[in-house]
Scaffold this active site. Sequence first.
Site, PDB file in Angstrom:
ATOM      1  N   GLN A 385       0.861  -1.244   0.111  1.00  0.00           N
ATOM      2  CA  GLN A 385       0.032  -0.007   0.115  1.00  0.00           C
ATOM      3  C   GLN A 385       0.545   1.250  -0.084  1.00  0.00           C
ATOM      4  OE1 GLN A 385      -2.083  -0.941   3.552  1.00  0.00           O
ATOM      5  NE2 GLN A 385      -4.052  -1.165   2.512  1.00  0.00           N
ATOM      6  N   ASP A 387       0.739   3.807   1.612  1.00  0.00           N
ATOM      7  CA  ASP A 387      -0.198   4.115   3.072  1.00  0.00           C
ATOM      8  C   ASP A 387       0.482   5.241   3.789  1.00  0.00           C
ATOM      9  OD1 ASP A 387      -2.035   3.486   4.561  1.00  0.00           O
ATOM     10  OD2 ASP A 387      -1.328   1.756   5.373  1.00  0.00           O
ATOM     11  N   HIS A 389      -0.670   7.606   7.512  1.00  0.00           N
ATOM     12  CA  HIS A 389      -1.447   7.891   8.416  1.00  0.00           C
ATOM     13  C   HIS A 389      -1.398   9.331   8.921  1.00  0.00           C
ATOM     14  CE1 HIS A 389      -1.578   3.511   8.322  1.00  0.00           C
ATOM     15  NE2 HIS A 389      -2.981   3.612   8.457  1.00  0.00           N
TER      16      HIS A 389
HETATM   17 ZN   LIG Z   1      -4.612   2.411   7.765  1.00  0.00          ZN
END
Ligand SMILES: [Zn+2]
Length: 648
Positions: A385, A387, A389
């Site tokens: 991913q 990704d 946050h």
């Molecule tokens: Zn997450």
Amino acid sequence: MIKITFPDGTVREYTNGITALEIAESISPRLAQDVVAAGINGETWDLTRPINEDASIKLYKWEDEEGKHAYWHSSAHLMAEALQELYPNIKFGIGPAIENGFYYDVDPGEGVVIKDADLAAVEAKMAELAAKKESIVRQEIAKSEAMKLFGERNETYKTELIGELEDGTITTYTQGSFTDLCRGPHLPNTSYIKAIKLMSIAGAYWRGDEKRPQLTRIYGITFPKKKLLDEYLVLLEEAKKRDHRKIGKELELFTFSQNVGQGLPLWLPKGTQLRLKLEDFLKRIQKRFGYQQVMTPHIGNKLLYVTSGHYAKYGKDSFQPIHTPEEGEEFLLKPMNCPHHCEIYKAFPRSYKDLPLRLAEFGTVYRYEQSGELHGLTRVRGFTQDDAHIFCMPDQVKDEFVKVMDIIHIIFKALDFKDYEAQISLRDPENKEKYIGTEENWNKAEAAIIEVCQEKGINARIELGEAAFYGPKLDFMVKDALGRRWQLGTIQVDYNLPDRFELEYVGADNQKHRPVMIHRAPFGSMERFVAVLIEHTAGKFPLWLTPDQAVILPISEKFNEYAYQIAEELNMQDIRVLVDDRNEKIGRKIRDNELKRIPYMLIVGEKEAENNEVSVRKQGEGDVGLMKITTFAGLIKEEVEKQMNQWQ
Ligand SMILES: [Zn+2]
Ligand SMILES: [Zn+2]
């Protein structure tokens, strides 16, 4: 009289019992011809079903999703009716509309097999029945009556389904001699179905259970015009040519090995080059937007996922824990990066001055998918991913959404996805207690998402009740060059994990507060995104991204040395080139390399070698002419720069 409210807010009065079709006729006969279903108080209805109370109405044409759904569901019934005439002992499972067309799962009867070669006869029968303009009639029926009706016909699959239904909610639809247990909605009659194509046959276990009988699934698609079917078939042919599994092989991007395991892609050098370029691209943008790159391991202690809740949710149905030989510890292959990032957040006491904290990782995760579900790079068991946050204060959610959407916008622009849409998933307003997080924060975040979409001019559909229990989200779909829609990145607000991990920051008021977490992955995963990109570009990647920017073709072995000398010169200037030094005729080399979709071919022979020149051919355009190597290098750099300037 009843009051009918139209989408634009106008209200008209009609006699009680009027149908949507009659309402359409009252507006214009033309409209009545085009509508195929109606939305009555938000529910899709048959055009011919009487309306007995004040209601809102939407008229759906074939082009509308709801219209297509009713159209293709009716087509599934038409196919079933045709099959029933051709195969008298047939029993029916389920026959829904799908994204492109419909299918029906059938049990053709003892010893009977339906083969591809039989489909033409079924199509012909369907066309014959469609031309008969049979009315499709809805009937409400008691459970006992339904049991009797389908029991008499020995429709054992249907009676199993009826057994699970509640009395008072059961309806059937009948056309000609065919009656189906069905919720509907359906077309008024069979003649709406004009162009029919049955696509394929597959096996499918009854109710997806491999211990139950295997049924025959027949896929088909229908259209209100022959022209639409023809266009669809052309598109399908083009999609086949662009299949990322096929192009991935031709361009040597990735492979799979049964020895490594299914669903676990192996990135080949050229594919890796492409993927790294994409990662670099995103890293550079993210850096500009204040992200910090982190790295975390591929496994984590089972307790980490017990804390996050992922174990309760996925533990049983995914890869099973890995045990250590001595200490008796249990680890899981990482199904999500978020818990690791929460622990990074917790590594230090945080203050409001640290927020937003944006942690990014190209994090590889592993999730078990059934082998039947695996598909090329789009459905795999291990994937990376893009990704990140974002840990922020509730008041910062909107700003962070704006920034993430800016990133997504840059990506889509750089990769030439001109058309994209979004779906906003919000709470179910009737059921607010099932969501975690305060009312105030939810209201703020939901309003922020809607506002940001409006401000950015993004065509976003709002879905109530589609939010996760832990926060609202925004999903992006792109349309590729063939007009197909692909689900890509997501932005998800999360009030749950900060709670579960007891994340805190000290506010300006010197008190402890809980941050909000935002998960986001613009590509979704590298695997899926590369697959979409391959199908979107047909493997002709933009110059800045493509694994090889040029290939040098010496016209005979005599010039191999010169070719390698240029290759080195260009490589030094960061231009990605390779040499085709095979002992082949130049015409053959040109043809072969054209298939490799390398943007530039540089042909070198005696004349070129003498003058330090190359003969340049551009993919798709042909001969560009003779030029000095430095000129060619300048040309490439300029073209790449021009492309990059769009997003820098
Ligand atoms: Zn997450
Ligand atoms: Zn049905």
